[in-house]
Write a protein that holds these residues in place. Structure first.
Motif, PDB file in Angstrom:
ATOM      1  N   ARG A 231     -12.174  -1.452  12.353  1.00 46.84           N
ATOM      2  CA  ARG A 231     -12.446  -0.068  11.952  1.00 46.84           C
ATOM      3  C   ARG A 231     -12.191   0.915  13.095  1.00 46.84           C
ATOM      4  O   ARG A 231     -12.858   1.939  13.216  1.00 46.84           O
ATOM      5  N   PRO A 260      -7.870  -7.763   0.782  1.00 45.07           N
ATOM      6  CA  PRO A 260      -8.199  -6.378   0.407  1.00 45.07           C
ATOM      7  C   PRO A 260      -8.234  -5.430   1.600  1.00 45.07           C
ATOM      8  O   PRO A 260      -7.801  -4.280   1.500  1.00 45.07           O
ATOM      9  N   SER A 261      -8.743  -5.902   2.749  1.00 40.87           N
ATOM     10  CA  SER A 261      -8.803  -5.027   3.919  1.00 40.87           C
ATOM     11  C   SER A 261      -7.407  -4.681   4.416  1.00 40.87           C
ATOM     12  O   SER A 261      -7.147  -3.553   4.851  1.00 40.87           O
ATOM     13  N   LYS A 264      -5.789  -1.968   2.317  1.00 38.13           N
ATOM     14  CA  LYS A 264      -6.223  -0.627   2.722  1.00 38.13           C
ATOM     15  C   LYS A 264      -5.412  -0.133   3.916  1.00 38.13           C
ATOM     16  O   LYS A 264      -5.055   1.042   3.998  1.00 38.13           O
ATOM     17  N   SER A 267      -2.004   0.838   2.642  1.00 37.34           N
ATOM     18  CA  SER A 267      -2.062   2.107   1.917  1.00 37.34           C
ATOM     19  C   SER A 267      -2.077   3.287   2.881  1.00 37.34           C
ATOM     20  O   SER A 267      -1.332   4.262   2.710  1.00 37.34           O
ATOM     21  N   LYS A 268      -2.896   3.195   3.912  1.00 37.19           N
ATOM     22  CA  LYS A 268      -2.978   4.281   4.891  1.00 37.19           C
ATOM     23  C   LYS A 268      -1.660   4.450   5.625  1.00 37.19           C
ATOM     24  O   LYS A 268      -1.184   5.578   5.835  1.00 37.19           O
ATOM     25  N   ILE A 299       0.079  -0.539  -5.083  1.00 41.05           N
ATOM     26  CA  ILE A 299      -1.047   0.355  -4.804  1.00 41.05           C
ATOM     27  C   ILE A 299      -1.098   1.476  -5.830  1.00 41.05           C
ATOM     28  O   ILE A 299      -2.169   1.817  -6.352  1.00 41.05           O
ATOM     29  N   ASN A 302      -2.442   0.514  -8.987  1.00 38.94           N
ATOM     30  CA  ASN A 302      -3.829   0.067  -8.864  1.00 38.94           C
ATOM     31  C   ASN A 302      -3.987  -1.391  -9.275  1.00 38.94           C
ATOM     32  O   ASN A 302      -4.939  -1.771  -9.956  1.00 38.94           O
TER      33      ASN A 302
END
Length: 325
Positions: A231, A260-261, A264, A267-268, A299, A302
């Motif tokens: 993070r 899943p992480s 993300k 996606s960013k 993405i 979804n």
């Protein structure tokens, strides 16, 4: 008792800690032969090295149990007292898989429990796992390509011990296979510690040692950032470095299934870099067009790459399912 770490005095008079990665590099034959010599000397009571190992401040032993190669390894979370170096307290770990020449690492474990590893023998000394993952060289920062033997040792510790035993998410059955000797990889250094890594299956490289099928595009195969440093944008830094490192390849991939992480992170990254949206695919080895799926499209639709994963190859296909965490 002397510390297990090495230090040197700088011109300013300051004591600088030196760690295994900062010492002259080893070679694989010397690493294995030294290991065998130590075992022989311990068995014959002629061992002249350190007789006791005391973990340095902040070092922890090994409470979770997992398999590393053909051995079960346990990691404790409580500080350890000194451990005697005896033939019964020393074991072996293989640095690579069956497709590479054997290379042995010596481990020191607590008495009567060979699964609880507390130290590795490198450069003729016993080092805590924490110290093996440190550096005193300030220039060793960011993502550094794995080239030396010690860097291969650190990659092994991060993938097989730190992730494989200590920091794998509870309930997860994801494991990394030992990385081949010549696999491309980079270690992420941050504030003097190895905090993560990534590896690539280059275009044209074999899926494994049992098939002649090869990857049809370069694939980000394994990714890991240690729990304490997550993070903070480091996984995003890794993905950006991977994409920039292959500027001449029209399409590149990430091994399926993607966690899943990591979705993300993708996606960013793709929100920030629109030019990469048509380039980055989720890939099942060996990566033919029927084994690719555009990550940005997934993405946008979804769709969960975990619940709607690409069709798996049969067990006889010879291609592995790599994991990204």
């Amino acid at each position: 008792m002397e510390s297990n770490r090495t230090s040197q005095t700088q011109k300013t008079g300051e004591i600088k800690e030196i760690y295994p990665i900062d010492l002259p590099d080893l070679d694989y034959r010397a690493l294995s032969s030294t290991s065998e010599n130590i075992l022989t000397s311990l068995a014959s009571n002629t061992y002249e090295g350190e007789r006791w190992f005391l973990p340095s401040n902040g070092s922890k032993g090994l409470t979770k149990t997992s398999n590393v190669g053909d051995r079960s390894v346990t990691c404790q979370t409580e500080p350890l007292h000194q451990v005697e170096v005896t033939h019964d307290n020393v074991g072996r770990l293989q640095l690579f898989g069956d497709d590479d020449p054997p290379c042995t690492l010596l481990t020191l474990h607590v008495p009567a429990d060979g699964t609880q590893v507390v130290a590795l023998n490198l450069h003729g000394k016993w080092w805590s796992l924490n110290d093996v993952l440190k550096t005193s060289t300030k220039s060793r920062s960011g993502l550094v390509m794995v080239q030396s033997v010690m860097e291969r040792v650190i990659l092994f510790l991060l993938s097989q011990i730190i992730f494989g035993v200590l920091e794998r998410p509870s309930g997860e059955e994801i494991y990394f296979s030992p990385h081949p000797m010549r696999e491309f990889g980079k270690i992420l250094w941050h504030n003097g510690e190895a905090v993560g890594f990534y590896t690539i299956k280059k275009k044209g490289s074999l899926c494994d040692g049992f098939t002649r099928r090869s990857y049809q595009l370069s694939v980000l195969d394994t990714v890991f950032v240690r729990t304490q440093w997550r993070r903070s944008g480091l996984a995003l830094q890794i993905l950006a470095d991977f994409c920039k490192s292959l500027p001449n390849e029209e399409v590149i991939g990430i091994s399926c299934p993607i966690s899943p992480s990591m979705i993300k992170v993708c996606s960013k990254y793709l929100q920030m870099h629109q030019d990469q949206r048509d380039r980055l695919y989720e890939v099942e080895a060996p990566g033919g067009w029927g084994q690719r799926r555009n990550i940005w499209l997934n993405i946008q639709l979804n769709r969960s790459t975990n619940s709607e994963a690409l069709p798996r190859p049969s067990l006889g296909s010879g291609c592995t399912n790599a994991k990204v965490v």
